[in-house]
Design a protein around this motif. Structure first.
Motif, mmCIF file in Angstrom:
data_model
loop_
_atom_site.group_PDB
_atom_site.id
_atom_site.type_symbol
_atom_site.label_atom_id
_atom_site.label_comp_id
_atom_site.label_asym_id
_atom_site.label_seq_id
_atom_site.Cartn_x
_atom_site.Cartn_y
_atom_site.Cartn_z
ATOM 1 N N THR A 104 0.822 -1.196 0.000
ATOM 2 C CA THR A 104 0.000 0.000 0.000
ATOM 3 C C THR A 104 0.863 1.255 0.000
ATOM 4 O OG1 THR A 104 -0.195 -0.081 2.399
ATOM 5 C CG2 THR A 104 -1.949 -1.105 1.120
ATOM 6 N N TYR A 105 2.010 1.233 0.663
ATOM 7 C CA TYR A 105 2.881 2.403 0.654
ATOM 8 C C TYR A 105 3.412 2.662 -0.748
ATOM 9 C CZ TYR A 105 6.562 5.697 1.818
ATOM 10 O OH TYR A 105 7.351 6.805 1.878
ATOM 11 N N MET A 106 3.746 1.599 -1.459
ATOM 12 C CA MET A 106 4.242 1.764 -2.823
ATOM 13 C C MET A 106 3.143 2.263 -3.754
ATOM 14 S SD MET A 106 7.335 1.193 -2.811
ATOM 15 C CE MET A 106 8.622 0.426 -1.894
ATOM 16 N N GLN A 107 1.915 1.979 -3.433
ATOM 17 C CA GLN A 107 0.805 2.393 -4.283
ATOM 18 C C GLN A 107 0.279 3.778 -3.926
ATOM 19 O OE1 GLN A 107 -1.926 -0.783 -3.602
ATOM 20 N NE2 GLN A 107 -0.838 -2.232 -4.923
ATOM 21 N N MET A 108 0.755 4.363 -2.839
ATOM 22 C CA MET A 108 0.264 5.680 -2.413
ATOM 23 C C MET A 108 0.747 6.780 -3.349
ATOM 24 S SD MET A 108 0.742 5.887 1.654
ATOM 25 C CE MET A 108 -0.028 4.762 2.764
ATOM 26 N N SER A 109 -0.003 7.866 -3.356
ATOM 27 C CA SER A 109 0.426 9.026 -4.129
ATOM 28 C C SER A 109 1.466 9.792 -3.314
ATOM 29 C CB SER A 109 -0.771 9.919 -4.445
ATOM 30 O OG SER A 109 -1.278 10.484 -3.258
ATOM 31 N N LYS A 110 2.051 10.798 -3.927
ATOM 32 C CA LYS A 110 3.120 11.553 -3.281
ATOM 33 C C LYS A 110 2.615 12.290 -2.044
ATOM 34 C CE LYS A 110 6.842 14.703 -4.493
ATOM 35 N NZ LYS A 110 7.466 15.494 -5.536
ATOM 36 N N SER A 111 1.450 12.889 -2.119
ATOM 37 C CA SER A 111 0.912 13.621 -0.960
ATOM 38 C C SER A 111 0.554 12.664 0.181
ATOM 39 C CB SER A 111 -0.312 14.432 -1.373
ATOM 40 O OG SER A 111 -1.333 13.577 -1.840
ATOM 41 N N GLU A 112 0.022 11.482 -0.154
ATOM 42 C CA GLU A 112 -0.289 10.502 0.889
ATOM 43 C C GLU A 112 0.969 9.995 1.572
ATOM 44 O OE1 GLU A 112 -2.414 7.650 -1.421
ATOM 45 O OE2 GLU A 112 -4.366 8.513 -0.903
ATOM 46 N N LYS A 113 2.035 9.784 0.794
ATOM 47 C CA LYS A 113 3.302 9.349 1.379
ATOM 48 C C LYS A 113 3.855 10.414 2.321
ATOM 49 C CE LYS A 113 4.877 6.312 -2.328
ATOM 50 N NZ LYS A 113 5.906 6.082 -3.349
ATOM 51 N N LYS A 114 3.734 11.683 1.904
ATOM 52 C CA LYS A 114 4.231 12.773 2.743
ATOM 53 C C LYS A 114 3.441 12.849 4.049
ATOM 54 C CE LYS A 114 5.280 17.691 2.672
ATOM 55 N NZ LYS A 114 5.232 18.924 1.905
ATOM 56 N N ALA A 115 2.131 12.702 3.973
ATOM 57 C CA ALA A 115 1.303 12.727 5.181
ATOM 58 C C ALA A 115 1.641 11.559 6.102
ATOM 59 C CB ALA A 115 -0.172 12.685 4.791
ATOM 60 N N LEU A 116 1.878 10.395 5.521
ATOM 61 C CA LEU A 116 2.248 9.231 6.324
ATOM 62 C C LEU A 116 3.595 9.442 7.016
ATOM 63 C CD1 LEU A 116 1.640 6.316 7.191
ATOM 64 C CD2 LEU A 116 2.901 5.575 5.172
ATOM 65 N N ARG A 117 4.563 10.014 6.295
ATOM 66 C CA ARG A 117 5.873 10.268 6.894
ATOM 67 C C ARG A 117 5.781 11.258 8.036
ATOM 68 N NH1 ARG A 117 7.810 10.066 1.393
ATOM 69 N NH2 ARG A 117 7.651 12.330 1.319
ATOM 70 N N THR A 118 5.001 12.324 7.874
ATOM 71 C CA THR A 118 4.866 13.290 8.970
ATOM 72 C C THR A 118 4.167 12.662 10.170
ATOM 73 O OG1 THR A 118 2.816 14.134 7.989
ATOM 74 C CG2 THR A 118 4.863 15.309 7.458
ATOM 75 N N HIS A 119 3.157 11.827 9.906
ATOM 76 C CA HIS A 119 2.474 11.139 11.006
ATOM 77 C C HIS A 119 3.447 10.215 11.742
ATOM 78 C CE1 HIS A 119 -0.596 9.130 13.311
ATOM 79 N NE2 HIS A 119 -0.183 7.958 12.830
ATOM 80 N N LEU A 120 4.235 9.451 10.983
ATOM 81 C CA LEU A 120 5.215 8.560 11.608
ATOM 82 C C LEU A 120 6.264 9.344 12.388
ATOM 83 C CD1 LEU A 120 5.770 5.873 8.842
ATOM 84 C CD2 LEU A 120 4.575 5.617 11.005
ATOM 85 N N ARG A 121 6.707 10.467 11.835
ATOM 86 C CA ARG A 121 7.695 11.297 12.520
ATOM 87 C C ARG A 121 7.143 11.805 13.848
ATOM 88 N NH1 ARG A 121 8.503 15.119 8.772
ATOM 89 N NH2 ARG A 121 9.805 13.717 7.582
ATOM 90 N N ASN A 122 5.889 12.247 13.848
ATOM 91 C CA ASN A 122 5.269 12.721 15.088
ATOM 92 C C ASN A 122 5.118 11.597 16.104
ATOM 93 O OD1 ASN A 122 5.083 15.308 14.104
ATOM 94 N ND2 ASN A 122 3.011 15.020 13.309
ATOM 95 N N GLU A 123 4.770 10.399 15.643
ATOM 96 C CA GLU A 123 4.638 9.258 16.546
ATOM 97 C C GLU A 123 5.995 8.898 17.161
ATOM 98 O OE1 GLU A 123 2.013 7.463 17.666
ATOM 99 O OE2 GLU A 123 0.750 8.947 16.692
ATOM 100 N N ILE A 124 7.036 8.917 16.356
ATOM 101 C CA ILE A 124 8.371 8.608 16.865
ATOM 102 C C ILE A 124 8.811 9.651 17.881
ATOM 103 C CG2 ILE A 124 10.810 8.463 16.207
ATOM 104 C CD1 ILE A 124 9.853 7.146 13.595
ATOM 105 N N LYS A 125 8.544 10.925 17.596
ATOM 106 C CA LYS A 125 8.913 11.977 18.549
ATOM 107 C C LYS A 125 8.168 11.826 19.864
ATOM 108 C CE LYS A 125 10.348 15.530 15.273
ATOM 109 N NZ LYS A 125 10.071 16.863 14.741
ATOM 110 N N SER A 126 6.883 11.489 19.803
ATOM 111 C CA SER A 126 6.130 11.313 21.049
ATOM 112 C C SER A 126 6.630 10.101 21.820
ATOM 113 C CB SER A 126 4.639 11.177 20.757
ATOM 114 O OG SER A 126 4.386 9.984 20.049
#
Length: 164
Positions: A78-100
């Protein structure tokens, strides 16, 4: 007299160095230490168990509760099938989760930072060790220094115990 003790200690040291190679295991030798071990069969996390495959005609996603390896492959696809904006949103979400998560771990470390050795306990250990060494060495001067140091160590230990 000192020469006899020195010779005895030398004999004990040489005897301990020439002990059999299995004596350091205290009766539990590793008999397979010199043999080549069989390589463990590595199971790929991408292999999907046939029993966990589920087919559905509904549009709702199927959740596999028992096999996390299948979840990894589905996530990768599913990550490979995501669009560029969806991948960016996922990365920011993951980054926030890692920081927390890291912030939570740092707060746990700061809570456990007070469990470090107290200053009085450190001084008690240092003076106690110096006192014991002074008493072991012997001689009039070392006995006096060792006794005084041991008393100071006991004072610091009692001081630490009172605060506990």
């Amino acid at each position: 007299m000192k020469i006899k003790i020195l010779v005895l200690l030398t004999i004990v040291a040489l005897a301990s160095c020439s002990a059999p190679k299995y004596s350091y295991n205290f009766g539990r030798p590793d008999y397979y230490a010199g043999k080549k071990s069989q390589k463990a069969i590595e199971v790929s996390p991408l292999i999907v168990d046939q029993e966990s495959l589920v087919a559905s005609i509904s549009e709702q996603p199927v959740v596999l509760a028992s096999n996390p390896a299948a979840d990894v492959t589905a996530l990768k696809k599913t990550y490979m099938q995501m669009s560029k904006s969806e991948k960016k949103a996922l990365r920011t979400h993951l980054r926030n989760e890692i920081k927390s998560y890291v912030a939570k771990k740092d707060s746990e470390k700061s809570q456990h930072a007070g469990n470090a050795m107290d200053n009085d306990l450190k001084l008690a250990a240092i003076f106690g060790a110096v006192g014991l060494v002074g008493l072991i060495i012997g001689g009039s001067a070392f006995n006096i220094i060792g006794g005084i140091s041991l008393l100071i160590g006991v004072v610091f230990f009692v001081k630490w115990l009172i605060r506990q």
